[in-house]
Design a protein around this motif. Structure first.
Motif, PDB file in Angstrom:
ATOM      1  N   ALA A  18       0.835  -1.207   0.000  1.00 58.65           N
ATOM      2  CA  ALA A  18       0.000   0.000   0.000  1.00 58.65           C
ATOM      3  C   ALA A  18       0.873   1.262   0.000  1.00 58.65           C
ATOM      4  O   ALA A  18       0.553   2.239  -0.681  1.00 58.65           O
ATOM      5  CB  ALA A  18      -0.938   0.005   1.201  1.00 58.65           C
ATOM      6  N   ASP A  19       1.970   1.225   0.758  1.00 58.61           N
ATOM      7  CA  ASP A  19       2.896   2.368   0.778  1.00 58.61           C
ATOM      8  C   ASP A  19       3.482   2.611  -0.612  1.00 58.61           C
ATOM      9  O   ASP A  19       3.554   3.747  -1.079  1.00 58.61           O
ATOM     10  CB  ASP A  19       4.057   2.116   1.750  1.00 58.61           C
ATOM     11  N   ILE A  20       3.893   1.530  -1.263  1.00 57.39           N
ATOM     12  CA  ILE A  20       4.507   1.635  -2.585  1.00 57.39           C
ATOM     13  C   ILE A  20       3.496   2.153  -3.597  1.00 57.39           C
ATOM     14  O   ILE A  20       3.807   3.020  -4.418  1.00 57.39           O
ATOM     15  CB  ILE A  20       5.102   0.281  -3.005  1.00 57.39           C
ATOM     16  N   ASP A  22       0.945   4.070  -2.939  1.00 58.81           N
ATOM     17  CA  ASP A  22       0.751   5.484  -2.625  1.00 58.81           C
ATOM     18  C   ASP A  22       1.900   6.346  -3.163  1.00 58.81           C
ATOM     19  O   ASP A  22       1.671   7.419  -3.719  1.00 58.81           O
ATOM     20  CB  ASP A  22       0.630   5.704  -1.112  1.00 58.81           C
ATOM     21  N   ILE A  23       3.127   5.876  -2.992  1.00 60.86           N
ATOM     22  CA  ILE A  23       4.292   6.617  -3.484  1.00 60.86           C
ATOM     23  C   ILE A  23       4.229   6.757  -4.997  1.00 60.86           C
ATOM     24  O   ILE A  23       4.433   7.839  -5.548  1.00 60.86           O
ATOM     25  CB  ILE A  23       5.608   5.924  -3.051  1.00 60.86           C
ATOM     26  N   LEU A  24       3.936   5.654  -5.676  1.00 60.08           N
ATOM     27  CA  LEU A  24       3.870   5.689  -7.132  1.00 60.08           C
ATOM     28  C   LEU A  24       2.753   6.611  -7.612  1.00 60.08           C
ATOM     29  O   LEU A  24       2.954   7.433  -8.505  1.00 60.08           O
ATOM     30  CB  LEU A  24       3.683   4.280  -7.700  1.00 60.08           C
ATOM     31  N   GLY A  25       1.572   6.504  -7.012  1.00 61.63           N
ATOM     32  CA  GLY A  25       0.444   7.353  -7.406  1.00 61.63           C
ATOM     33  C   GLY A  25       0.727   8.831  -7.199  1.00 61.63           C
ATOM     34  O   GLY A  25       0.464   9.660  -8.084  1.00 61.63           O
ATOM     35  N   ALA A  26       1.277   9.169  -6.038  1.00 61.03           N
ATOM     36  CA  ALA A  26       1.600  10.569  -5.752  1.00 61.03           C
ATOM     37  C   ALA A  26       2.691  11.074  -6.699  1.00 61.03           C
ATOM     38  O   ALA A  26       2.613  12.207  -7.198  1.00 61.03           O
ATOM     39  CB  ALA A  26       2.045  10.715  -4.294  1.00 61.03           C
ATOM     40  N   SER A  27       3.686  10.240  -6.968  1.00 58.82           N
ATOM     41  CA  SER A  27       4.754  10.634  -7.887  1.00 58.82           C
ATOM     42  C   SER A  27       4.207  10.897  -9.279  1.00 58.82           C
ATOM     43  O   SER A  27       4.571  11.893  -9.916  1.00 58.82           O
ATOM     44  CB  SER A  27       5.829   9.543  -7.964  1.00 58.82           C
ATOM     45  N   GLN A  28       3.342  10.023  -9.748  1.00 57.50           N
ATOM     46  CA  GLN A  28       2.777  10.202 -11.087  1.00 57.50           C
ATOM     47  C   GLN A  28       1.975  11.491 -11.185  1.00 57.50           C
ATOM     48  O   GLN A  28       2.126  12.248 -12.142  1.00 57.50           O
ATOM     49  CB  GLN A  28       1.926   8.988 -11.455  1.00 57.50           C
ATOM     50  N   ALA A  39      11.965   7.265 -13.524  1.00 62.72           N
ATOM     51  CA  ALA A  39      11.806   5.885 -13.100  1.00 62.72           C
ATOM     52  C   ALA A  39      12.265   5.748 -11.660  1.00 62.72           C
ATOM     53  O   ALA A  39      13.245   6.365 -11.246  1.00 62.72           O
ATOM     54  CB  ALA A  39      12.626   4.960 -13.989  1.00 62.72           C
ATOM     55  N   LEU A  40      11.557   4.919 -10.920  1.00 66.23           N
ATOM     56  CA  LEU A  40      11.866   4.649  -9.521  1.00 66.23           C
ATOM     57  C   LEU A  40      12.089   3.154  -9.368  1.00 66.23           C
ATOM     58  O   LEU A  40      11.224   2.357  -9.720  1.00 66.23           O
ATOM     59  CB  LEU A  40      10.711   5.109  -8.626  1.00 66.23           C
ATOM     60  N   CYS A  41      13.252   2.792  -8.854  1.00 65.82           N
ATOM     61  CA  CYS A  41      13.557   1.392  -8.564  1.00 65.82           C
ATOM     62  C   CYS A  41      13.557   1.226  -7.051  1.00 65.82           C
ATOM     63  O   CYS A  41      14.081   2.062  -6.326  1.00 65.82           O
ATOM     64  CB  CYS A  41      14.935   1.016  -9.096  1.00 65.82           C
ATOM     65  N   LEU A  42      12.978   0.138  -6.599  1.00 67.58           N
ATOM     66  CA  LEU A  42      12.970  -0.174  -5.174  1.00 67.58           C
ATOM     67  C   LEU A  42      13.396  -1.611  -5.015  1.00 67.58           C
ATOM     68  O   LEU A  42      12.774  -2.520  -5.568  1.00 67.58           O
ATOM     69  CB  LEU A  42      11.571   0.043  -4.587  1.00 67.58           C
ATOM     70  N   ASN A  43      14.492  -1.816  -4.294  1.00 65.31           N
ATOM     71  CA  ASN A  43      15.013  -3.158  -4.100  1.00 65.31           C
ATOM     72  C   ASN A  43      15.574  -3.265  -2.700  1.00 65.31           C
ATOM     73  O   ASN A  43      16.521  -2.561  -2.350  1.00 65.31           O
ATOM     74  CB  ASN A  43      16.105  -3.454  -5.145  1.00 65.31           C
ATOM     75  N   HIS A  44      14.968  -4.103  -1.895  1.00 67.65           N
ATOM     76  CA  HIS A  44      15.443  -4.396  -0.539  1.00 67.65           C
ATOM     77  C   HIS A  44      15.728  -3.131   0.270  1.00 67.65           C
ATOM     78  O   HIS A  44      16.804  -2.977   0.843  1.00 67.65           O
ATOM     79  CB  HIS A  44      16.657  -5.316  -0.576  1.00 67.65           C
ATOM     80  N   GLY A  45      14.775  -2.225   0.267  1.00 69.17           N
ATOM     81  CA  GLY A  45      14.888  -1.041   1.099  1.00 69.17           C
ATOM     82  C   GLY A  45      15.728   0.079   0.532  1.00 69.17           C
ATOM     83  O   GLY A  45      16.040   1.043   1.238  1.00 69.17           O
ATOM     84  N   ILE A  46      16.099  -0.016  -0.738  1.00 61.20           N
ATOM     85  CA  ILE A  46      16.872   1.050  -1.373  1.00 61.20           C
ATOM     86  C   ILE A  46      16.094   1.596  -2.559  1.00 61.20           C
ATOM     87  O   ILE A  46      15.657   0.836  -3.421  1.00 61.20           O
ATOM     88  CB  ILE A  46      18.258   0.556  -1.840  1.00 61.20           C
ATOM     89  N   PHE A  47      15.896   2.915  -2.562  1.00 66.40           N
ATOM     90  CA  PHE A  47      15.329   3.607  -3.706  1.00 66.40           C
ATOM     91  C   PHE A  47      16.474   4.016  -4.621  1.00 66.40           C
ATOM     92  O   PHE A  47      17.495   4.523  -4.157  1.00 66.40           O
ATOM     93  CB  PHE A  47      14.617   4.903  -3.293  1.00 66.40           C
ATOM     94  N   LEU A  48      16.276   3.833  -5.913  1.00 68.94           N
ATOM     95  CA  LEU A  48      17.159   4.401  -6.924  1.00 68.94           C
ATOM     96  C   LEU A  48      16.232   5.063  -7.912  1.00 68.94           C
ATOM     97  O   LEU A  48      15.364   4.404  -8.497  1.00 68.94           O
ATOM     98  CB  LEU A  48      17.997   3.315  -7.615  1.00 68.94           C
ATOM     99  N   GLN A  49      16.369   6.371  -8.066  1.00 72.46           N
ATOM    100  CA  GLN A  49      15.436   7.095  -8.912  1.00 72.46           C
ATOM    101  C   GLN A  49      16.190   7.963  -9.899  1.00 72.46           C
ATOM    102  O   GLN A  49      17.195   8.585  -9.566  1.00 72.46           O
ATOM    103  CB  GLN A  49      14.514   7.967  -8.065  1.00 72.46           C
ATOM    104  N   GLN A  50      15.664   7.979 -11.120  1.00 74.69           N
ATOM    105  CA  GLN A  50      16.191   8.862 -12.154  1.00 74.69           C
ATOM    106  C   GLN A  50      15.054   9.801 -12.555  1.00 74.69           C
ATOM    107  O   GLN A  50      13.969   9.351 -12.897  1.00 74.69           O
ATOM    108  CB  GLN A  50      16.684   8.060 -13.354  1.00 74.69           C
ATOM    109  N   LEU A  51      15.321  11.094 -12.470  1.00 72.84           N
ATOM    110  CA  LEU A  51      14.342  12.131 -12.773  1.00 72.84           C
ATOM    111  C   LEU A  51      14.812  12.940 -13.970  1.00 72.84           C
ATOM    112  O   LEU A  51      16.004  13.212 -14.105  1.00 72.84           O
ATOM    113  CB  LEU A  51      14.182  13.072 -11.571  1.00 72.84           C
TER     114      LEU A  51
END
Length: 139
Positions: A18-20, A22-28, A39-51
């Motif tokens: 649900a958190d993910i 919400d984050i994706l919806g708000a970001s969009q 793009a937002l990558c989420l892997n094992h508690g690490i965000f990697l995002q390219q804006l």
């Protein structure tokens, strides 16, 4: 001026589906209003995002992220002017650690765990080039 900013951060707490969502919806929603793509990558508690977007808009978004309590250990990994957008189809796509994506995360990591903090700029760029071509994105 069109720029691209890549950053990493660690999640401040465990995020559920649900958190993910919400984050994706708000970001969009927010990114579409600011004409930011990425793009937002989420892997094992690490965000990697390219804006991508106008320098002022991306800079403002990044400063909001610094204040977001869901992030800690935030670091800019790559920043520069770009001739064109690569994420033209969405305001924010999400790549998660699905089994089908696991090998891609590991391919570009220097250890068994995905660690974008240790990736070089050229490795980060190659990673995003490949994810654009070969992975399942959630939109």
């Amino acid at each position: 001026m069109l720029i691209q900013l890549t950053y990493a951060s660690r999640t401040a707490r465990i995020l559920g589906p649900a958190d993910i969502k919400d984050i994706l919806g708000a970001s969009q929603r927010n990114n579409a209003r600011a004409d930011i793509t990425g793009a937002l990558c989420l892997n094992h508690g690490i965000f990697l995002q390219q804006l991508e977007g106008d320098r002022a808009a991306v800079n403002a978004l990044y400063h909001r992220l610094l204040k977001d309590t869901r992030h800690r250990d935030t670091a800019v990994l790559d920043f520069g002017e770009i001739p064109h957008r690569r994420f033209t189809s969405w305001s924010m796509g999400l790549l998660t650690s699905l089994d089908t994506n696991r090998q891609l995360f590991l391919k570009y990591s220097s250890s068994a765990d995905f660690d974008p903090y240790s990736m070089s700029t050229s490795t980060l760029r190659s990673f995003f080039d490949e994810v654009m071509q070969n992975v399942r994105w959630l939109e």
